[in-house]
Design an enzyme around this catalytic site. Sequence first.
Site, PDB file in Angstrom:
ATOM      1  NE  ARG A  30      -2.059   3.415  -7.598  1.00 32.19           N
ATOM      2  CZ  ARG A  30      -2.141   2.083  -7.599  1.00 32.19           C
ATOM      3  NH1 ARG A  30      -1.305   1.372  -8.329  1.00 32.19           N
ATOM      4  NH2 ARG A  30      -3.042   1.467  -6.853  1.00 32.19           N
ATOM      5  CE  LYS A  57      -1.951   3.965  -2.704  1.00 35.78           C
ATOM      6  NZ  LYS A  57      -3.254   4.567  -3.051  1.00 35.78           N
ATOM      7  CG  HIS A 117      -6.856   8.830  -9.413  1.00 38.16           C
ATOM      8  ND1 HIS A 117      -5.928   7.825  -9.248  1.00 38.16           N
ATOM      9  CD2 HIS A 117      -7.941   8.460  -8.694  1.00 38.16           C
ATOM     10  CE1 HIS A 117      -6.423   6.888  -8.461  1.00 38.16           C
ATOM     11  NE2 HIS A 117      -7.652   7.247  -8.115  1.00 38.16           N
ATOM     12  NE  ARG A 120      -5.501   4.082 -10.613  1.00 36.83           N
ATOM     13  CZ  ARG A 120      -5.038   2.826 -10.517  1.00 36.83           C
ATOM     14  NH1 ARG A 120      -4.369   2.290 -11.519  1.00 36.83           N
ATOM     15  NH2 ARG A 120      -5.229   2.114  -9.427  1.00 36.83           N
ATOM     16  CG  HIS A 144      -7.230  -1.138  -6.487  1.00 37.53           C
ATOM     17  ND1 HIS A 144      -8.516  -0.847  -6.882  1.00 37.53           N
ATOM     18  CD2 HIS A 144      -6.522   0.008  -6.698  1.00 37.53           C
ATOM     19  CE1 HIS A 144      -8.582   0.401  -7.304  1.00 37.53           C
ATOM     20  NE2 HIS A 144      -7.381   0.936  -7.210  1.00 37.53           N
ATOM     21  CE1 TYR A 154      -6.908 -21.633   0.315  1.00 40.72           C
ATOM     22  CE2 TYR A 154      -7.381 -19.872   1.877  1.00 40.72           C
ATOM     23  CZ  TYR A 154      -7.198 -21.212   1.599  1.00 40.72           C
ATOM     24  OH  TYR A 154      -7.297 -22.128   2.603  1.00 40.72           O
TER      25      TYR A 154
END
Length: 190
Positions: A30, A57, A117, A120, A144, A154
């Site tokens: 970012r 983020k 952006h 990305r 993310h 997990y």
Amino acid sequence: KDAPAFVSELRDKPDYSARALLLTILCGTRTSETLEATRAEFELDTATWTIPAERMKAGKEHRVPLSNLAVQLLRETSAIEGNPYVFPGARHQRPLSNMAMLQMLRGMRPDDGFTVHGFRSAFRDWITETTLHPDAIAEQALAHTIDNKVERAYRRGDAFERRRDLMAQWTDYLTIDSVTYSERWARFIA
């Protein structure tokens, strides 16, 4: 599909905003992650960029595997004495403005509608459409968060070495002509 030609053009520009944009594209990061990067976050001998949790983020530390080109770019980016940022701004001890990369884009491609952006997004599309890397690796590369609570509970690793391969392939795609890239990719999956 336009990213490699843009990167080729961008690599010829020596200023900090061009270098910041190139690192952002190469790493899939970012804007703020790149602009606020300090030299202390980079371990160039191991080709690793560790972004602290407070700058992410999701509030979780993120390790970014650096391609050879990213390491070279960082080694060749001059430091400004007294400014800890890799991409220093005009004001003492401040990073570049958060508009610097967008202004670079607008100057280079005023009519194309490119956004920082958007690279990305291009990176994510490239992974899905042209590689065999699973979605989990793509999402980890983009830092993310995992929405599914069970999956999040997990997944403890960060698939760093698998992401290193991914970032090397992304850099190859961005910097090698399409014929050479296709030939190398065919050998990789064979």
